[in-house]
Design a protein around this motif. Sequence first.
Motif, short mmCIF file in Angstrom:
data_model
loop_
_atom_site.label_atom_id
_atom_site.label_comp_id
_atom_site.label_asym_id
_atom_site.label_seq_id
_atom_site.Cartn_x
_atom_site.Cartn_y
_atom_site.Cartn_z
N GLU A 130 36.53 3.31 -37.88
CA GLU A 130 36.30 3.56 -36.47
C GLU A 130 35.89 4.90 -36.09
O GLU A 130 35.03 4.92 -35.23
CB GLU A 130 37.95 3.34 -35.77
CG GLU A 130 38.33 1.87 -36.14
CD GLU A 130 40.02 1.89 -35.47
OE1 GLU A 130 40.01 0.84 -35.09
OE2 GLU A 130 40.43 2.86 -35.85
N CYS A 131 36.36 5.87 -36.89
CA CYS A 131 36.00 7.21 -36.62
C CYS A 131 34.34 7.46 -36.91
O CYS A 131 33.64 7.92 -35.99
CB CYS A 131 36.40 7.94 -37.59
SG CYS A 131 38.26 8.52 -37.28
N ALA A 145 31.85 4.92 -36.96
CA ALA A 145 31.34 4.24 -35.93
C ALA A 145 31.17 4.87 -34.58
O ALA A 145 29.77 4.91 -34.09
CB ALA A 145 32.01 2.74 -35.48
N GLU A 146 31.89 5.63 -34.21
CA GLU A 146 31.73 6.60 -32.99
C GLU A 146 30.63 7.74 -33.35
O GLU A 146 29.76 7.94 -32.66
CB GLU A 146 33.09 7.10 -32.85
CG GLU A 146 32.97 8.14 -31.36
CD GLU A 146 32.76 7.39 -30.25
OE1 GLU A 146 32.86 6.14 -30.29
OE2 GLU A 146 31.95 8.09 -29.46
N GLU A 147 30.79 8.22 -34.82
CA GLU A 147 29.93 9.56 -35.08
C GLU A 147 28.84 9.11 -35.01
O GLU A 147 27.74 9.95 -34.86
CB GLU A 147 30.71 10.14 -36.28
CG GLU A 147 30.10 11.64 -36.50
CD GLU A 147 31.04 12.38 -37.38
OE1 GLU A 147 32.43 12.32 -37.20
OE2 GLU A 147 30.42 13.25 -38.05
N ALA A 155 27.23 6.77 -33.72
CA ALA A 155 26.46 5.49 -32.55
C ALA A 155 25.31 5.74 -32.01
O ALA A 155 24.58 4.72 -31.93
CB ALA A 155 27.64 5.68 -31.53
N GLU A 156 24.83 6.93 -32.31
CA GLU A 156 23.46 7.11 -31.95
C GLU A 156 22.34 7.26 -33.09
O GLU A 156 21.25 7.40 -32.75
CB GLU A 156 23.21 8.28 -31.14
CG GLU A 156 23.55 8.16 -29.53
CD GLU A 156 24.23 9.21 -29.21
OE1 GLU A 156 23.96 10.46 -29.18
OE2 GLU A 156 25.24 9.09 -28.12
N ASN A 173 30.33 -3.32 -33.92
CA ASN A 173 30.32 -1.98 -34.37
C ASN A 173 31.97 -1.19 -34.48
O ASN A 173 32.48 -1.42 -33.32
CB ASN A 173 29.40 -1.03 -33.68
CG ASN A 173 29.38 0.24 -34.10
OD1 ASN A 173 29.46 0.46 -35.36
ND2 ASN A 173 28.81 1.16 -33.54
N GLY A 174 32.25 -0.75 -35.38
CA GLY A 174 33.55 -0.04 -35.32
C GLY A 174 34.68 -1.09 -35.56
O GLY A 174 35.93 -0.58 -34.89
N LYS A 175 34.53 -2.20 -35.68
CA LYS A 175 35.46 -3.09 -35.84
C LYS A 175 36.38 -3.34 -37.29
O LYS A 175 35.68 -3.19 -38.36
CB LYS A 175 35.01 -4.51 -35.47
CG LYS A 175 34.20 -4.59 -34.11
CD LYS A 175 35.44 -4.30 -32.99
CE LYS A 175 34.96 -4.59 -31.67
NZ LYS A 175 34.08 -3.24 -31.22
#
Length: 238
Positions: A169-170, A172-174, A176-177, A227-229
């Motif tokens: 999860e961390c 996926a956020e980091e 994301a771009e 994503n992030g799942k």
Amino acid sequence: MNIIITGASSGIGYATALQLSENPANYVLAISRSEDKLQELKKQSDSLYRHDNLLPLALDIEGNITGNDFGLLQKQIDKLGEIHVLINNAGALLNKPFLELTDEDWLQMYQTNVLGAVHLIKKVLPFMGKTQRGHIVNIGSMGGYQGSSKFRGLAAYSASKAALANLTECLAEELAEQNIAVNCLALGAVQTEMLHKAFPTYQAPVSSQEMAQYIAFFATHGQLFQNGKIVPLSLSTP
Ligand SMILES: NC(=O)c1ccc[n+]([C@@H]2O[C@H](COP(=O)([O-])OP(=O)(O)OC[C@H]3O[C@@H](n4cnc5c(N)ncnc54)[C@H](OP(=O)(O)O)[C@@H]3O)[C@@H](O)[C@H]2O)c1
């Protein structure tokens, strides 16, 4: 697609690497510590499909990321130029009551199940997401899935898999771009040596070949949808 999979010498990783090599458009870098078993995998892939698209690479994923073995991996990654999929499947399990677990036991679980994945991700990230959406798939466990049934003796293993899910999860956020998706498959019981260690008399309703079909499809397509799942994949308890 250029695909790296760890833990390819046995069980789910072996079956998934084989399944991925069926597609001639894939190039599969198959990693584990046991060189002989990886050579068996290559032999089987070549004799079944004749694509010569599976490369065995003996590597201890817990080792020094700046050492020689990781240098060999780096060479292969450099040669490929882009990695489209990384499947962090290698894992270890310890079945021991909590009070008997030593600090070394805890470190061992986290070193294989968390730090090993971190090492691979660090190596691969600069080569992902360049021309198509990259996918990092972390193979977690229902034991590390919040709110699931838990089992005695599996505290260190389950906690390390929960850490891997959270890392998913961390990241996926980091990322994301950066055109990279990161997901975690929280597997339920699959009939392998590892399952036998955790539940010696239990017969799982899913074989490694069956699970491999799902993982191979998810790893090569899931990045377009998720994503992030943390995806629970379980028919049974355990
Ligand atoms: N089977 C299940 O019911 C189940 C359920 C939930 C989750 N899972 C997860 O699914 C994944 C595969 O499990 P499995 O049941 O197929 O287990 P397995 O047959 O024991 O396979 C584990 C693989 O990890 C590799 N490995 C372990 N430590 C390593 C290291 N330091 N460096 C490189 N490779 C290493 C092993 O290869 P070498 O010994 O050759 O290095 C082996 O190929 C694991 O992450 C496991 O936690 C399995």
